[in-house]
Structure formats: structure tokens, C-alpha cells
Scaffold this motif. Sequence first.
Motif, PDB file in Angstrom:
ATOM      1  N   PHE A 260     -12.247  49.693  35.585  1.00 23.12           N
ATOM      2  CA  PHE A 260     -12.551  51.026  36.073  1.00 23.12           C
ATOM      3  C   PHE A 260     -14.050  51.300  36.184  1.00 23.12           C
ATOM      4  CE2 PHE A 260      -8.069  51.856  35.053  1.00 23.12           C
ATOM      5  CZ  PHE A 260      -7.696  52.379  36.286  1.00 23.12           C
ATOM      6  N   GLN A 261     -14.895  50.464  35.590  1.00 25.38           N
ATOM      7  CA  GLN A 261     -16.316  50.583  35.879  1.00 25.38           C
ATOM      8  C   GLN A 261     -16.594  50.247  37.340  1.00 25.38           C
ATOM      9  OE1 GLN A 261     -18.942  48.444  33.249  1.00 25.38           O
ATOM     10  NE2 GLN A 261     -18.454  49.721  31.485  1.00 25.38           N
ATOM     11  N   GLN A 262     -15.795  49.348  37.911  1.00 23.89           N
ATOM     12  CA  GLN A 262     -15.979  48.967  39.311  1.00 23.89           C
ATOM     13  C   GLN A 262     -15.029  49.693  40.264  1.00 23.89           C
ATOM     14  OE1 GLN A 262     -16.154  44.825  40.245  1.00 23.89           O
ATOM     15  NE2 GLN A 262     -17.477  44.316  38.513  1.00 23.89           N
ATOM     16  N   HIS A 263     -13.925  50.216  39.745  1.00 23.45           N
ATOM     17  CA  HIS A 263     -12.901  50.779  40.615  1.00 23.45           C
ATOM     18  C   HIS A 263     -12.573  52.221  40.265  1.00 23.45           C
ATOM     19  CE1 HIS A 263     -12.364  46.406  40.899  1.00 23.45           C
ATOM     20  NE2 HIS A 263     -11.931  46.637  42.113  1.00 23.45           N
ATOM     21  N   SER A 264     -13.520  52.932  39.679  1.00 23.29           N
ATOM     22  CA  SER A 264     -13.312  54.350  39.426  1.00 23.29           C
ATOM     23  C   SER A 264     -13.291  55.093  40.757  1.00 23.29           C
ATOM     24  CB  SER A 264     -14.429  54.911  38.543  1.00 23.29           C
ATOM     25  OG  SER A 264     -15.660  54.908  39.253  1.00 23.29           O
ATOM     26  N   PRO A 265     -12.697  56.286  40.807  1.00 18.71           N
ATOM     27  CA  PRO A 265     -12.702  57.038  42.063  1.00 18.71           C
ATOM     28  C   PRO A 265     -14.109  57.221  42.617  1.00 18.71           C
ATOM     29  CG  PRO A 265     -11.151  58.021  40.521  1.00 18.71           C
ATOM     30  CD  PRO A 265     -11.882  56.934  39.771  1.00 18.71           C
ATOM     31  N   ARG A 266     -15.085  57.470  41.754  1.00 16.05           N
ATOM     32  CA  ARG A 266     -16.453  57.671  42.219  1.00 16.05           C
ATOM     33  C   ARG A 266     -17.004  56.400  42.863  1.00 16.05           C
ATOM     34  NH1 ARG A 266     -21.754  59.238  38.501  1.00 16.05           N
ATOM     35  NH2 ARG A 266     -23.289  58.971  40.157  1.00 16.05           N
ATOM     36  N   ASN A 267     -16.806  55.247  42.184  1.00 18.22           N
ATOM     37  CA  ASN A 267     -17.327  54.006  42.734  1.00 18.22           C
ATOM     38  C   ASN A 267     -16.657  53.635  44.053  1.00 18.22           C
ATOM     39  OD1 ASN A 267     -19.092  53.678  40.630  1.00 18.22           O
ATOM     40  ND2 ASN A 267     -17.787  52.283  39.473  1.00 18.22           N
ATOM     41  N   ILE A 268     -15.347  53.878  44.157  1.00 17.83           N
ATOM     42  CA  ILE A 268     -14.647  53.544  45.390  1.00 17.83           C
ATOM     43  C   ILE A 268     -15.124  54.441  46.532  1.00 17.83           C
ATOM     44  CG2 ILE A 268     -12.376  53.623  46.509  1.00 17.83           C
ATOM     45  CD1 ILE A 268     -11.188  52.537  43.967  1.00 17.83           C
ATOM     46  N   ARG A 269     -15.356  55.727  46.247  1.00 18.14           N
ATOM     47  CA  ARG A 269     -15.880  56.615  47.293  1.00 18.14           C
ATOM     48  C   ARG A 269     -17.255  56.156  47.755  1.00 18.14           C
ATOM     49  NH1 ARG A 269     -13.338  60.710  44.150  1.00 18.14           N
ATOM     50  NH2 ARG A 269     -15.255  61.069  43.014  1.00 18.14           N
ATOM     51  N   GLU A 270     -18.099  55.690  46.801  1.00 22.31           N
ATOM     52  CA  GLU A 270     -19.447  55.239  47.151  1.00 22.31           C
ATOM     53  C   GLU A 270     -19.400  53.988  48.003  1.00 22.31           C
ATOM     54  OE1 GLU A 270     -21.297  54.846  43.381  1.00 22.31           O
ATOM     55  OE2 GLU A 270     -21.814  56.980  43.203  1.00 22.31           O
TER      56      GLU A 270
END
Length: 272
Positions: A260-270
Motif C-alpha cells: 500500500f505504500q506503492q498502491h494507495s489511492p493517493r499513489n495510484i491517482r498520482e
Amino acid sequence: MKLSEGPVLLFDVGNTNVKLCLADENGLGRTYSLPSTNRETSDSLGLGIAGICAREGVAEGEVRAWVLSSVVPPLNNLLKAACADFFSCPTLFVPGDIALPLENHYARPQEVGADRLLGSFAARTLFADSTLIVVDFGTATTFDCVQGNAYLGGLICPGVLSSVTALGTQTAKLPQISLELGSADLDIGTSTRQSLNHGVLFGFAAMLEGLTARLKKRLAAPDARVIATGGFAPHLAAITSCIDNLAPDLLMQGLLAAYFQQHSPRNIREQS
């Protein structure tokens, strides 16, 4: 990129068992255990894992990824095939497909077991202390040292159950033992069973106390936090005070954090 809201499947693939659990951004589910044997096929693994998901009320198509730490290379391709055939989602190995943000100070970084790196990373995410000593009572007993954001290396010792098994196979007259204590005090054994139980338990406790004390001295960190994981850790915590924290699901916590450090909603949006 559309964010899938389904859970991920986390796998700790060890020499004795494959432990797995469903997890999402809110935390871990129940952990299940399958045997690590050379008789498994991709179909047997896929059917077993699909059955666990069904028991948890999760359809195969809902799982967004398999996230795995493995120290058993022969199982890796079988698990990849099982995932492709039964779940049709990515299989992501840690480290490898998902890198861990730790400086690896091993002379040959590729030699470090995935479980050792992952346990160190998990401890680093859970505890703020500058120096950590992570002790994993698995098939082998490992001691791993973390200072700041660096994995320094550690020690590998015999495992508790493998030691007991070796005694049992080499000495026909020794009985099976439970590795349980009636009290937290050392007794002089008056039977072979009691002698074995107390010898193994307090012997490993003495090893734990001695090695953590020596590591703290070597690290110049007398207040280093000692974190213990693995099935035997609670037994030792009952008879020694050198363990600061028990972390029974440490590797699963590491897999969850790494994903989830790489696939959190924020990271996926970025990344979209």
C-alpha cells in the motif's frame, strides 16, 4: 487508472508452511496456513487458496493482487501459475516486484532472505526507535539489525523445532515434548521429558538473552528495541524479559505496508 476496491492476498512462503491472509487498507484478516511440500501442484494450491477465499466470502475476481514473500524458490512458479489460472490478478514478490525502502548493507545484498528483509522493514514501519533487533523464530532462528533506515545484517542460528526434530530423529529413546512450561522458573529435570522441555526452552532463552546483549554492545545501542516474531516467540517471552515487543504477524504487516505504500489511492491517482 481505476482503483480496484478489492482485497489483496498476502503470502509468507516459508520452508514449513505457506501462511496467507486477505487484507485491505484497513488491515489484516485471519491468517491461514498451508503446508510447504514438494507434492503441491499449481492446481492443488489454487483450489486450496480459492477455498480459503470462499470461506471468507471473497470471490477470486475480487482479489486485486497476490503479494508474496518467499524463501522457497520451487514454489514461486507454482504460485504464479495458480494465481493466473484461478485469480487472474498480478503476483508481486517482495522484494523484487515491490522494492523495500531499506539500505541493504549485506556484502552481497541478493543473499539476504526475503523474510529477513521484510521483517526488518515491517519493524521499521511499526517502531520509531533508532536501533531495532528483530528475532524470528522460524525454521531457523534469525537475528536482524536495523539502524535508522539501514538493514545491517544479523545472525542465523538453529531453529527451535528443527533442533527438537533433529534430537528426535537421532536419538530413538527420547520422547516427544510439548515445549510448554508449568511455570516460568527453571527446574532440574527429574524425567527425560521434563529435562528436554526445560533444556530446549531455557536453552533458547539463554541464547536469546546472550545474543541480544552482545548485539546491543556491538551496535553501541544499549536501548535497542528487541522485537520477536514466529510461533515460538510467546513461549520465550514468558520466561525472559529481553523481548520488548511480540509481533506475531510481523511479516504480514510488512507485506501490507510494502504494497500500500506503492498502491494507495493517493499513489495510484498520482500515477494515472
